[in-house]
Structures are given as C-alpha cells and as structure tokens.
Design a protein around this motif. Structure first.
Motif, PDB file in Angstrom:
ATOM      1  N   ALA A 166      50.937  61.443  41.834  1.00 13.99           N
ATOM      2  CA  ALA A 166      51.079  60.133  41.308  1.00 13.99           C
ATOM      3  C   ALA A 166      51.631  58.983  41.995  1.00 13.99           C
ATOM      4  CB  ALA A 166      51.338  60.149  39.678  1.00 13.99           C
ATOM      5  N   PRO A 167      51.224  58.220  42.941  1.00 17.06           N
ATOM      6  CA  PRO A 167      51.922  57.533  43.753  1.00 17.06           C
ATOM      7  C   PRO A 167      52.084  56.077  42.935  1.00 17.06           C
ATOM      8  CG  PRO A 167      49.492  57.507  44.592  1.00 17.06           C
ATOM      9  CD  PRO A 167      49.815  58.655  43.548  1.00 17.06           C
ATOM     10  N   ARG A 168      52.722  55.117  43.090  1.00 17.56           N
ATOM     11  CA  ARG A 168      53.294  53.888  41.918  1.00 17.56           C
ATOM     12  C   ARG A 168      51.716  53.046  42.255  1.00 17.56           C
ATOM     13  NH1 ARG A 168      54.781  48.928  43.095  1.00 17.56           N
ATOM     14  NH2 ARG A 168      55.290  49.407  45.216  1.00 17.56           N
ATOM     15  N   LEU A 169      51.312  53.060  43.543  1.00 15.47           N
ATOM     16  CA  LEU A 169      50.178  52.103  43.661  1.00 15.47           C
ATOM     17  C   LEU A 169      49.138  52.487  44.413  1.00 15.47           C
ATOM     18  CD1 LEU A 169      48.965  49.055  43.093  1.00 15.47           C
ATOM     19  CD2 LEU A 169      50.197  48.415  45.036  1.00 15.47           C
ATOM     20  N   VAL A 170      47.741  52.304  43.990  1.00 18.18           N
ATOM     21  CA  VAL A 170      46.844  52.820  45.017  1.00 18.18           C
ATOM     22  C   VAL A 170      46.073  51.384  45.293  1.00 18.18           C
ATOM     23  CG1 VAL A 170      44.601  54.114  45.583  1.00 18.18           C
ATOM     24  CG2 VAL A 170      46.584  55.114  44.211  1.00 18.18           C
ATOM     25  N   LEU A 171      46.098  51.023  46.593  1.00 24.01           N
ATOM     26  CA  LEU A 171      45.233  49.890  47.119  1.00 24.01           C
ATOM     27  C   LEU A 171      43.796  50.480  47.566  1.00 24.01           C
ATOM     28  CD1 LEU A 171      47.952  48.138  49.000  1.00 24.01           C
ATOM     29  CD2 LEU A 171      46.902  47.125  47.272  1.00 24.01           C
ATOM     30  N   GLY A 227      54.164  42.809  47.006  1.00 25.12           N
ATOM     31  CA  GLY A 227      55.119  42.339  46.244  1.00 25.12           C
ATOM     32  C   GLY A 227      55.207  41.538  44.992  1.00 25.12           C
ATOM     33  N   ARG A 228      54.074  40.556  45.155  1.00 24.19           N
ATOM     34  CA  ARG A 228      53.804  39.765  43.892  1.00 24.19           C
ATOM     35  C   ARG A 228      53.236  40.347  42.678  1.00 24.19           C
ATOM     36  NH1 ARG A 228      52.041  36.194  47.883  1.00 24.19           N
ATOM     37  NH2 ARG A 228      49.858  36.973  47.648  1.00 24.19           N
ATOM     38  N   LEU A 229      52.339  41.453  43.149  1.00 24.97           N
ATOM     39  CA  LEU A 229      51.968  42.262  41.918  1.00 24.97           C
ATOM     40  C   LEU A 229      53.041  42.950  41.221  1.00 24.97           C
ATOM     41  CD1 LEU A 229      49.157  44.285  43.582  1.00 24.97           C
ATOM     42  CD2 LEU A 229      48.834  42.399  41.619  1.00 24.97           C
ATOM     43  N   ALA A 230      54.057  43.550  42.085  1.00 25.17           N
ATOM     44  CA  ALA A 230      55.082  44.209  41.303  1.00 25.17           C
ATOM     45  C   ALA A 230      55.789  43.372  40.344  1.00 25.17           C
ATOM     46  CB  ALA A 230      56.225  44.730  42.627  1.00 25.17           C
ATOM     47  N   GLN A 231      55.825  42.051  40.596  1.00 24.15           N
ATOM     48  CA  GLN A 231      56.676  41.131  39.776  1.00 24.15           C
ATOM     49  C   GLN A 231      55.655  40.550  38.438  1.00 24.15           C
ATOM     50  OE1 GLN A 231      57.625  38.163  42.680  1.00 24.15           O
ATOM     51  NE2 GLN A 231      58.760  39.565  43.787  1.00 24.15           N
ATOM     52  N   ALA A 232      54.427  40.544  38.940  1.00 26.16           N
ATOM     53  CA  ALA A 232      53.542  40.106  37.976  1.00 26.16           C
ATOM     54  C   ALA A 232      53.438  41.100  36.537  1.00 26.16           C
ATOM     55  CB  ALA A 232      52.364  39.876  38.375  1.00 26.16           C
ATOM     56  N   GLU A 233      52.692  40.420  35.466  1.00 29.38           N
ATOM     57  CA  GLU A 233      52.581  41.037  34.298  1.00 29.38           C
ATOM     58  C   GLU A 233      51.296  41.927  34.624  1.00 29.38           C
ATOM     59  OE1 GLU A 233      53.500  40.858  30.928  1.00 29.38           O
ATOM     60  OE2 GLU A 233      55.521  40.139  31.847  1.00 29.38           O
TER      61      GLU A 233
END
Lengths: 309, 471
Positions: A99-104, A298-304
């Motif tokens: 389970a990585p934090r994010l998959v692009l 980076g922006r995604l991490a801050q977004a809802e």
C-alpha cells in the motif's frame, strides 16, 4: 536416473551458491547495469524492484511515455513500462498487496490491457518466493547481464584504444549511439503521421467501456486498501491532441472517473512541449513535465480528498 | 496455456497424480482426454466444440473405413479426408482466399465476414492427425495391425480416437503423430512404463531451449519487425536474422522436447521432431532433420501418393515443388509462407538436379561450405516468417546492404551472440559425438543438465507464446 538427478542437482546447488556469493562482491554497477538488457527486461526489473524493495511513497504506472519522467523525488518509484501500459503496473501494485500512499496513473495508452504473461510470471508460486529470499534469482542479476557487461566493457576498451591509436577522438560506437539515434525531421513527421492514422482508426465503444470499468474497479479496490490514486495525461505532439481515439478515451474516462470523485492532475498545453517522435518527450521536456507532476502531487497532498464512493 | 505457465504445471501434476492412482487405472484414457480438453478450453472454450467436431468426424469415418467393403471403405476414406480438409480450409484459409479474390477483383463484398473467422489454435496439427488416422485405417484394412488402429468396440474406438486427436502434450504444436505410431500405444500404463531419465533430459533441455534461449532472443529479434528494422545497422540486421534462426529452432525444438517429456510421463512415446538441423549439408538433409514429424507426414501422405521419385525426373521435381508449396502454406494463411515453401521446394529440386551432374569431393572444407550455404539460405528464408509481407522482407535484405554507416548497438549484437552460443554448441556437440565413446558423453550429461537448470532459474526471458502455436 539416480546418478543423473544427483549430479545435475549438485551442479545446480553449487552454481546457485557460488553465483549468489559472487554477486555480493561484484560492483553495484554490474549488478544493476542496463547493458545486456532489453526494454522488456528493464520492465521486469522495474516491477521486481517494486515487489522486493521497501514500499515507496508514490508509485507511477504508465507506458513508455512515463519512462521518460526523470529526476523523481526520493520515495517515488516509476513503474512505467516501455511497450506496455499503466494497466500492467497497476495490476502488479494490486496483486502485491502493498500500500503506497499514492499511485499516479498515466492515461495515454490505457487502451492497452494487462500483460497477463508478465504479471503471472512475477507472481509465479515458488519462483516469486525464491526471488524474494535470494537476490541471485532476480531479473536484474541474471548471469547474461553480468556476462554482457564484461563483454561490452572489454569491447569498448579495445575499440577506444584502437580508435586512439589510429588518431581518432576516442568516441566508441556505444557512446556515439545517443547522438546518432536522434531522428531526422522527415522521419519524425512520418512517425507522427503513422500515430495519427492509428488514433483515427474507428474506436470500439464497447471495448472502451469495458476497459474503463476494469480500471475503475482496480482504482476502487486500491482505495479500499487506503491507497490514493491520481490520474494524469502526458503531452504528446500537439497535432495528436484532437485525434478521434484520444477524444473518445478522454470522454469515457471523464465520465467513468469524474473529477469530483477522483483526483486528476491538471493537464498541460501539448503545444508547449516537444517530443522526439510524436509521443515521447525529449530529455529536458520530460524533466519539465516531471516538475509539473511533482508540484501537482504536492498540491494534492494539501487538498481535500475527493468525495468517497 | 503456455508450457512454462503455472497453470500447465498444475494441470500436469494433477493429471499425473490421478492417472497413476490404482483405483482410477481403468479411467486412464478418459482422464487424459479430460486433461486435454481442459488444456484446449483454457486457450479458447468456444473452439473446443470444433476440436470435438473434428474428433467425431474421425471416429465415424475411420470406423466406417474399417468395417466396410473395399469400395465403400474407399468412399468413406475420401469423405474423412475431405471433411478434415474442409475444416482446415474453412477455418484457416477462407480469409486468405477472400483477401486474394477481393484484391484481384478490387471489390468489397459480404464475404468480408470470412476475415472474422477465428483461427483455432493447433488446427493444422489435429486435422493432419485425423487425416493420418483415416489413411492408416484404410491402408491397414486387410492386415492384423488394424486391430491396433480400430478397437473392436465402438465406444473404445471413440475414446482412443479422442485421445489420439486431443492428446494435450502435442495438441497445439506437434510433434504430429501418425495414427499407426500412437494408437497401438493406447493401453493401461504403470509408472514402470515411464523412461524417467529420458523424460528428465527432454524436460530440462526443452525448458532451457524455450525459456532461456528462445524467450531471450525473442526480445532481441523483435526489431526485425517493420518498420523498426529500417533504423538498424547492417551488423545488427545480420545479427538479428542469425538470432531469429537460433530462436525459431530453440522455440520449436524446445516445445517438441517438452511435449515428448510430458507425454513420457503418461507412458506415451512421441516421435523425435528435430535432429540437429543446422548441421545439414543439403536441403534434403535439412528436411530430414527439421520438423521431422511434418516432413515425414508430407512424405507418407502426399509425396508418395503423388508418385514420389518413381515416375521420372520431371515428375519428381514437380512432386517436390507441390509438396513444399503446400507444406509452406500449411504453416500459415499468407502467401509469404507459400513463397517460403516454394523456395525450399526449388532448392530441393535444384540440388537434386545438380547432384546428377556434379560430384563434390568428400573433403572437410567442402562439407563446411555446403553446411554454411544451406544454413545461410535457410536462415534467409526465415525472414518470411517474421515479415509476412514480401516487400518488407526485400527491404530488410536491402537495408543490410544500405545501413552499413549507421551506428551499431554493440550490446544487442553481443547479447544475440551470447544467447545463440548454446545452440551453436548444441549442434557442434552432435558433430563431436560421432566416433566418441558414449560413456564420456553420458558423464557430462548430469553437470550439463545442472547448468541448464541453474540458467532456467536465473536467466529465463520474459515468457512468450510458442512461434508454432500460430500454425
């Protein structure tokens, strides 16, 4: 029969132990060299490194377009596959149970399905566990890679010496390759035309719907495991942007994976980027797009987070 | 279902365990048929119906041939052969026929649905086996051997025929087994019937050839495909062609050896399919060594019935030409395969003609030149397998001459050399074997198999389908 079995088993065991020991003392560049590997080898090496090394923070899955992304931040892993698609990398992530934090997910060649033979090969019982326990059995450590590295190194040394002895500049054929590999404008234009012809071929709506549904199912499955997913489309040659197949896929994806429920990385203007052959970004262009992607993450991490299903 | 997949290993393991369970011994034939149908259905479930249909055709016609008067038997044999040919023709060649006709008349028609007919995997193999059953039954009508071919009980004949046609180790890519070779072997088997040493050798060598040699060369010769080859240097083009020649041998010979090894696990002996073909010094010799089961099938069921070499020189050349043309077309529904077969037919006829006038001295140098000439022509002809469009094959050859100034990917050339080396050594070993004591070679077998096992475990390429599956 007993003797045959015994002698072959002893030989196998001796070679396995001896090779494992030899690998541990060989320089790292031999173990992880790219010489002596094809693009398919590099795909497998890439997927195996995901399976057997610590779980990365961010994983990119994609096609050969995504392989151009460079200078990635620490903790990022690029599972883009030359000649393949994001689906194979995504399936590997899914089946790995990690389970990585994010998959692009790169969407450019999402029409290509999962390479089942490759994925099944990765998770083949016994072999999978053996590779996990013993690096000597991993693709990156294949005896042919080590052998070819030695062979090519010897050849280049010989060629370099010969070249210098004859009064040349010492540039070997291998080092000269990247310059020579640049395509002429005529050839580049013909490749773009060929790609355009592919994108203009009639699309199978039912096939698109089936594939998009499969993609959404995998994304939802990952979400249930706590893995965030974001989708992005890399720039290709600007003349390909409005091609019928591109438009059809974009519409189907937008409908199945709406922006209010799924993360999408903002698109870029394709005309702002240059490709080597109509599809793949040139070195500095790829770096520019990588920066765009890193900023977006980076922006995604801050977004809802988008509305959960 | 690939031979190097986990599914196949599982199928063989489960079938093997059930097959030799004493309580199930009476069901051995049925178990093998079930395993074979499972194997075929894993590739394509709907097309299993076609395989069953083909089996049904051959059960009924061979039974009728065995039980009828001579005149009726001949008629039934013709029906059986025609039905097999019709199945093969419709599923494999209808699309080619449509494309050819529509190219000539320059018109589209409703016949384009013919292009959508699926190509059932292994159809060329199982229809040829069906034809051999019908033909062998007819030939053996008045002999004692007929009892081995056609069981006295109709249900048992049905089961035996179903096993003969569908036997999974060789169902989709051979070796093509003739009925008179296989049917007499159908009887209850015990573990004592298995030649374990031969089985082990065949499986290890077969998997080594397929997974280590063919699967690695596959990725290195990929760039022979159009249009990729146009940007490759002359040295790379030559190396890739050489590598493809090695790859196609390793792929097909590897498959055949695995098939032979797996068949042995169930107590069945399949015919040898390759005998070091690249040391052949003539085209006739090459065809005695390459895909032996096909060349002997064509010889027994086509060349001999056409008259072979007994009706004069001209007829012999004609027969060779026809057999090789059809043999070429058997490989695939494209005219390039027919061109490939015809080229071999011309070479066979040409060397036969030449031999009447020229007597070459039996000298080592002459033998080497002969072998090199045959290998070069055979290797060049493989190009038509990789580039089915004739103009692309011609362009490839031209590029060999024209791309001398392009930089060479030394690494790729070396890798092709590296993976081709075992095939060269394999053939060289067969030459060295001649005149040496068998004990010396037997002593080297164990370590050699150990090295192969190590390379299978550490150096297998990305798995790919067998080249001959498409035929």
């Amino acid at each position: 029969m007993k003797k045959l079995l015994l002698t072959s088993s002893i030989t196998f065991a001796l070679l396995a132990v001896g090779y494992g020991a030899a690998l541990s003392v060989l320089p790292n560049r031999v173990q992880r060299g790219t010489i002596g590997t094809t693009q398919w080898d590099r795909n497998i090496i890439c997927l195996q490194s995901y399976l057997y090394e610590p779980t990365p923070d961010v994983v990119i899955v994609g096609s050969s377009l995504g392989t151009r992304l460079s200078e990635l931040p620490a903790g990022w892993s690029n599972l883009a596959l030359a000649g393949g698609s994001a689906m194979t990398g995504l399936e590997t992530v899914r089946r790995s149970g990690r389970a990585p934090r994010l998959v692009l997910i790169e969407m450019n060649f999402i029409d290509r399905g999962v390479d089942e033979a490759t994925v099944n090969g990765l998770f083949m019982p016994v072999a999978h566990q053996l590779r996990g326990a013993t690096p000597a059995f991993r693709h990156e450590n294949r005896p042919s890679v080590v052998t070819s590295w030695v062979m090519v190194d010897l050849y280049q040394r010989l060629e370099w010496r010969l070249n210098r002895a004859l009064g040349g500049d010492g540039v070997t054929s291998e080092r000269a390759k990247p310059q020579a590999a640049r395509l002429s404008e005529v050839r580049r234009a013909s490749m773009i035309d060929r790609q355009l012809a592919k994108y203009e071929a009639p699309v199978d709506e039912a096939d698109i719907a089936e594939r998009v549904t499969g993609l959404r199912r995998t994304i939802d499955h990952l979400a249930e495991r706590g893995v965030a997913v974001a989708l992005f489309e890399m720039p290709e040659d600007a003349s390909l942007y409005d091609a019928p197949a591109k438009v059809a896929w974009r519409a189907a994806l937008a409908e199945a994976l709406p922006r209010d429920r799924y993360h999408w990385v903002d698109g870029v203007r394709w005309s702002d980027y240059h490709t080597t052959d109509g599809l793949h970004l040139a070195g500095e262009q790829a770096q520019r797009y990588t920066r765009h992607l890193v900023d977006a993450v980076g922006r995604l991490a801050q977004a809802e987070p988008p509305e959960t299903r | 279902m690939l031979f190097n997949s986990f599914d196949f290993v599982l199928l063989v393991t489960v079938s093997f365990a059930l097959y030799y369970t004493p309580a199930l011994r009476r069901l051995q034939v049925a178990l093998l048929i079930a395993a074979s149908f499972t194997f075929y259905a894993a590739n394509s479930l709907p097309l299993l119906a076609l395989l069953v249909g083909s089996i049904f055709i051959n059960i009924t016609t061979s039974w009728a041939v065995a039980r009828s008067s001579l005149r009726a038997a001949r008629a039934w044999a013709m029906v059986g052969l025609a039905a097999n040919l019709a199945v093969l023709g419709f599923f494999k060649y209808a699309g080619l026929l449509y494309r050819t006709v529509s190219d000539i008349v320059q018109a589209e028609s409703a016949g384009h649905v013919l292009l959508m007919i699926p190509l059932p995997i292994g159809i060329s193999f199982f229809t040829f086996q069906g034809m051999s059953l019908v033909a062998d039954t007819f030939r053996m009508r008045d002999t004692d051997e007929l009892r081995d071919m056609v069981h006295a009980s109709a249900p048992k004949h049905g089961l035996h025929t179903a096993l003969f046609i569908s036997f999974f180790p060789q169902l989709v890519a051979g070796p093509i087994v003739k009925a008179h070779q296989f049917m007499p072997q159908i009887k209850p088997k015990t573990l004592a019937d298995v030649d374990w040493a031969l089985c082990y050798r065949c499986l290890v060598l077969g998997y080594f050839l397929k997974m280590v040699i063919a699967d690695n060369l596959k990725d290195l010769t990929f760039w022979i495909a159009y249009p990729h080859f146009v940007t490759r240097s002359s040295a790379e083009l030559v190396a890739m062609l050489f590598g493809y020649s090695m790859q196609i041998f390793a792929d097909f010979a590897g498959y055949s050896l695995i098939a032979i090894g797996v068949a042995w696990l169930f107590g069945y002996r399949l015919p040898q399919n390759f005998n070091f073909p690249y040391i052949a010094r003539s085209f006739a010799d090459f065809w005695r060594r390459w895909h032996i089961s096909l060349s002997t099938w064509l010889r027994d069921y086509l060349y001999f019935p056409l008259g072979g070499n007994r009706r004069g020189a001209r007829r012999t050349y004609f027969n060779l030409f026809v057999v090789m043309f059809l043999g070429g077309l058997w490989h695939g529904a494209a005219w390039s395969y027919a061109v490939w077969g015809t080229a071999h037919g011309l070479c066979l006829a040409g060397e036969r003609l030449l031999r009447r006038w020229v007597k070459l001295p039996d000298h080592l140098l002459v033998r080497i030149v002969q072998g090199a000439a045959v290998f070069t022509v055979v290797t060049g002809a493989w190009l038509l397998f990789k580039l089915p469009r004739f103009e692309h094959a011609v362009q490839y050859v031209r590029s060999i001459g024209a791309n001398g100034s392009l930089p060479t990917d030394v690494s790729a050339v070396m890798m092709i050399t590296l993976f081709s080396l075992p095939i060269v050594l394999y053939h060289a070993a067969s030459l060295m074997e001649q005149g040496r004591p068998a004990s010396a070679l037997q002593a080297a077998q164990g370590p050699a198999l150990g090295v192969m096992l190590f390379l299978i475990a550490t150096n297998a390429g990305s798995p790919g389908a067998f080249i001959y599956f498409q035929f």
